[in-house]
Motif scaffolding. Structure first.
Motif, PDB file in Angstrom:
ATOM      1  N   UNK A 155       0.868  -1.177   0.000  1.00 52.10           N
ATOM      2  CA  UNK A 155       0.000   0.000   0.000  1.00 52.10           C
ATOM      3  C   UNK A 155       0.905   1.226   0.000  1.00 52.10           C
ATOM      4  N   UNK A 156       1.481   1.551   1.155  1.00 49.64           N
ATOM      5  CA  UNK A 156       2.384   2.705   1.172  1.00 49.64           C
ATOM      6  C   UNK A 156       3.714   2.352   0.516  1.00 49.64           C
ATOM      7  N   UNK A 162       7.967  -2.759   1.387  1.00 50.80           N
ATOM      8  CA  UNK A 162       8.035  -3.627   0.208  1.00 50.80           C
ATOM      9  C   UNK A 162       9.448  -4.086  -0.147  1.00 50.80           C
ATOM     10  N   UNK A 163      10.463  -3.210  -0.194  1.00 49.09           N
ATOM     11  CA  UNK A 163      11.805  -3.711  -0.530  1.00 49.09           C
ATOM     12  C   UNK A 163      12.294  -4.793   0.432  1.00 49.09           C
ATOM     13  N   UNK A 164      12.076  -4.593   1.720  1.00 51.38           N
ATOM     14  CA  UNK A 164      12.475  -5.597   2.707  1.00 51.38           C
ATOM     15  C   UNK A 164      11.667  -6.872   2.577  1.00 51.38           C
ATOM     16  N   UNK A 165      10.373  -6.743   2.293  1.00 48.70           N
ATOM     17  CA  UNK A 165       9.517  -7.924   2.099  1.00 48.70           C
ATOM     18  C   UNK A 165      10.032  -8.746   0.918  1.00 48.70           C
ATOM     19  N   UNK A 188      -0.969  -3.429   6.540  1.00 46.80           N
ATOM     20  CA  UNK A 188      -1.730  -4.672   6.603  1.00 46.80           C
ATOM     21  C   UNK A 188      -1.963  -5.316   5.252  1.00 46.80           C
ATOM     22  N   UNK A 189      -1.006  -5.183   4.340  1.00 50.78           N
ATOM     23  CA  UNK A 189      -1.155  -5.754   2.997  1.00 50.78           C
ATOM     24  C   UNK A 189      -0.715  -7.217   2.943  1.00 50.78           C
TER      25      UNK A 189
END
Length: 171
Positions: free
Chosen positions: A99-100, A104-107, A154-155
């Protein structure tokens, strides 16, 4: 006089900082202007700073750059092949795995490391048979192995779907 030592970051040999107290995260962000890796908690609790070192995931906020002299570091910027996104990056877009986008990069780096752990047969807390030669890919394994990477938005459903599509197909 000590020999010059470098660290390979995204395929490029990079000199280590003069100050041995510089974290790997700060080397990436502040010295090399690779801002994809995020500084979340700066205490190793959120996973936003996850990068790959020789293919294994680490929390770069807890690592001193000098610890990784002579090793290969891959940040989110080093995943794409130049012509397109890494398949997991594309899956995050397709499955709305962000979302924000801060985590994401760490995920993504964590998921790539997680896939390598599965291939090597490294068990997790939910692995039914820790002596098994191979570990079955499952939603429970994904959720457990990714539990160190937090998403404030919470994605998680999109994140798990992207990982399942990309990593599940490869296993």
């Amino acid at each position: 006089m000590p020999l010059p030592v470098s660290i390979t970051i995204n395929g490029v040999a990079t000199p280590l900082p003069d100050d041995p107290r510089v974290s790997l995260l700060d080397l990436l962000r502040e010295h090399l202007q690779l801002s994809g890796t995020k500084k979340g908690c700066n205490q190793g609790a959120c996973g936003a700073c996850t990068v790959l070192v020789d293919g294994e995931r680490i929390l770069s906020c807890l690592a001193l750059a000098v610890q990784y002299a002579g090793r290969s570091v891959t940040s989110i910027e080093g995943l794409a092949n130049g012509e397109g996104l890494h398949p997991l990056q594309q899956a995050f877009v397709e499955h709305d795995g962000f979302q924000c986008g801060y985590c994401t990069p760490g995920q993504i780096c964590s998921a790539i490391g997680m896939a390598a752990e599965l291939r090597r047969g490294v068990p997790s807390y939910v692995t039914a048979d820790i002596g098994a030669a191979s570990i079955d890919f499952s939603h429970d394994e994904v959720r457990e192995r990714m539990s160190g990477n937090l998403c404030r938005c919470g994605a998680y459903n999109g994140i798990v779907a992207a990982i399942t599509e990309t990593v599940g197909e490869a296993s």
